[in-house]
Design a protein around this motif. Structure first.
Motif, PDB file in Angstrom:
ATOM      1  N   SER A  11       2.830  -8.331   1.231  1.00  0.00           N
ATOM      2  CA  SER A  11       4.195  -8.619   0.938  1.00  0.00           C
ATOM      3  C   SER A  11       4.322  -8.741  -1.002  1.00  0.00           C
ATOM      4  N   GLY A  12       3.297  -7.976  -1.329  1.00  0.00           N
ATOM      5  CA  GLY A  12       3.226  -8.059  -2.722  1.00  0.00           C
ATOM      6  C   GLY A  12       4.592  -7.211  -3.337  1.00  0.00           C
ATOM      7  N   LEU A  13       4.566  -6.865  -4.644  1.00  0.00           N
ATOM      8  CA  LEU A  13       5.638  -6.017  -5.314  1.00  0.00           C
ATOM      9  C   LEU A  13       6.188  -4.972  -4.488  1.00  0.00           C
ATOM     10  N   ILE A  14       5.148  -3.892  -3.961  1.00  0.00           N
ATOM     11  CA  ILE A  14       5.523  -2.798  -3.382  1.00  0.00           C
ATOM     12  C   ILE A  14       6.095  -3.264  -2.063  1.00  0.00           C
ATOM     13  N   CYS A  91       1.000  -1.753   2.720  1.00  0.00           N
ATOM     14  CA  CYS A  91       1.154  -1.968   1.253  1.00  0.00           C
ATOM     15  C   CYS A  91       0.088  -3.010   0.604  1.00  0.00           C
ATOM     16  N   THR A  92      -0.952  -2.899   1.345  1.00  0.00           N
ATOM     17  CA  THR A  92      -2.095  -3.914   0.731  1.00  0.00           C
ATOM     18  C   THR A  92      -2.588  -3.392  -0.529  1.00  0.00           C
ATOM     19  N   PRO A  93      -3.721  -4.073  -1.246  1.00  0.00           N
ATOM     20  CA  PRO A  93      -3.935  -3.825  -2.694  1.00  0.00           C
ATOM     21  C   PRO A  93      -4.736  -2.686  -2.587  1.00  0.00           C
ATOM     22  N   GLU A  94      -4.907  -1.803  -3.647  1.00  0.00           N
ATOM     23  CA  GLU A  94      -5.704  -0.353  -3.710  1.00  0.00           C
ATOM     24  C   GLU A  94      -7.044  -0.625  -3.495  1.00  0.00           C
ATOM     25  N   ASN A  95      -7.694  -0.903  -2.183  1.00  0.00           N
ATOM     26  CA  ASN A  95      -9.176  -0.921  -1.997  1.00  0.00           C
ATOM     27  C   ASN A  95      -9.111  -0.299  -0.688  1.00  0.00           C
ATOM     28  N   LEU A 116       1.915   5.725  11.341  1.00  0.00           N
ATOM     29  CA  LEU A 116       0.991   4.787  10.551  1.00  0.00           C
ATOM     30  C   LEU A 116       1.023   5.442   9.105  1.00  0.00           C
ATOM     31  N   SER A 117       1.645   4.785   8.139  1.00  0.00           N
ATOM     32  CA  SER A 117       1.987   5.379   6.713  1.00  0.00           C
ATOM     33  C   SER A 117       1.260   4.363   5.851  1.00  0.00           C
ATOM     34  N   SER A 118       0.590   4.884   4.729  1.00  0.00           N
ATOM     35  CA  SER A 118       0.285   4.119   3.362  1.00  0.00           C
ATOM     36  C   SER A 118       0.855   4.235   2.386  1.00  0.00           C
ATOM     37  N   SER A 119       1.043   3.126   1.456  1.00  0.00           N
ATOM     38  CA  SER A 119       1.560   3.227   0.159  1.00  0.00           C
ATOM     39  C   SER A 119       0.534   3.638  -0.966  1.00  0.00           C
ATOM     40  N   THR A 120      -0.629   3.824  -0.332  1.00  0.00           N
ATOM     41  CA  THR A 120      -1.784   4.155  -1.403  1.00  0.00           C
ATOM     42  C   THR A 120      -1.315   5.360  -2.397  1.00  0.00           C
ATOM     43  N   SER A 121      -1.642   5.335  -3.690  1.00  0.00           N
ATOM     44  CA  SER A 121      -1.122   5.956  -4.914  1.00  0.00           C
ATOM     45  C   SER A 121      -2.685   6.699  -5.183  1.00  0.00           C
ATOM     46  N   CYS A 122      -3.617   6.777  -4.587  1.00  0.00           N
ATOM     47  CA  CYS A 122      -4.571   7.453  -5.084  1.00  0.00           C
ATOM     48  C   CYS A 122      -5.799   8.011  -4.230  1.00  0.00           C
TER      49      CYS A 122
END
Length: 316
Positions: A11-14, A91-95, A116-122
């Protein structure tokens, strides 16, 4: 299968922004996080943003703010959060280890039709999803921060992702008003960040070598390249700046290669240049939470206005 209910993990910004996007599209949203306090804060933030946008006349979707808010519920139990959902956006932290843990738990819970989809940026899909029982249903849907104001979504498949998963995700993103693009295979940085890092890298070198000041460098983009790129991309820019792409290459290929050959190595992003850039930006925008938050709000208002203009121009 079209989802009528989605689950947002984090539930962070993203996560909050994704919840707003899906609610604007008329979908029921379950927002999950580990602590009720975080979810309460998230709902308060979402309500405030929706009410402000409704007041300004820029709220997305056909439903009013209260109707959209009624579609969003919260949950601290992961299994309960995803029950009934046919699309899950993580949308969890980029870890990497944290995300793998989440997807490992989801893999034991979901059925054979859930995406199952991830918001990861990298993080590459092959690092996130390999070994999962439902790997064919896994995909990266990388948004641009903040997703509510910037519609692009990069859809990146795992090597084992079923083509139907890609197509369903693409159709869903279109349905909720985003601008999805499909990558044919995974690559470090995906596409948006590869382009962004190329610009940042040369900007850093130009400032570091004393060619231009940090503030003037930013002006080159905001009042120069960025004005074109808000509406057309670099390839269409080539097409329009000559009599087509072939003509552009005939005219400018040698000049482009000559300039590109002068580019230096990848910067270290440390030392004197950090100090120079930080000082210039801090004089313009002091790096304190209150000022940064105000500037981000201004940025989002600009993006909202630009999105409204682009929609209007497309309809015209």
């Amino acid at each position: 299968m079209e989802p009528s209910q989605v689950a947002i993990i984090g539930s962070g910004l993203i996560g909050r922004s994704w919840a707003m996007v899906f609610a604007a599209g008329g979908f029921k949203v379950k927002l999950y996080d580990i602590a009720q306090e975080q979810l309460t804060t998230a709902l308060e933030n979402i309500r405030k943003q929706m009410k402000e946008m409704e007041k300004l006349g820029v709220l997305k979707g056909s439903l009013n703010a209260e109707q959209q808010l009624a579609l969003i519920s919260v949950c601290t139990d992961l299994k309960a959060a995803v029950e009934g959902a046919t699309f899950i956006q993580e949308c969890t932290p980029e870890n990497l280890e944290l995300k793998k843990k989440i997807f490992g738990q989801l893999d034991l819970t979901v059925g054979d039709s859930v995406i199952l989809s991830s918001s990861t940026s990298c993080l590459l899909p092959s690092k996130l999803f390999t070994g999962l029982k439902h790997v064919k249903q896994c995909i990266v849907s990388h948004p641009v921060n903040p997703p509510y104001f910037v519609p692009l979504v990069e859809i990146v498949p795992h090597p084992e992702t079923d083509p139907s998963t890609t197509e369903r995700t693409y159709a869903l993103m279109k349905k909720i008003g985003q601008s999805p693009v499909k990558l044919n295979r995974e690559i470090e940085g995906f596409v948006l960040n590869r382009l962004q890092y190329a610009v940042i890298s040369e900007a850093w070198r130009l400032v570091g070598e004393g060619v231009i000041s940090p503030t003037d460098l930013d002006l080159v983009m905001s009042d120069g390249l960025g004005m074109r790129y808000a509406f057309i991309g670099p390839l269409e820019t080539m097409h329009l700046n000559a009599e087509g792409v072939s003509s552009y290459c005939e005219r400018y290929a040698e000049g482009m290669k000559r300039v590109l050959n002068t580019f230096g190595p990848v910067p270290e992003f440390s030392g004197e240049t950090v100090q120079k850039v930080n000082q210039a930006l801090s004089e313009k925008i002091p790096a304190v939470p209150k000022v940064l938050d105000a500037r981000r709000k201004w940025r989002d208002e600009c993006l909202t206005g630009l999105a409204k203009l682009k929609t209007q121009m497309k309809s015209d």
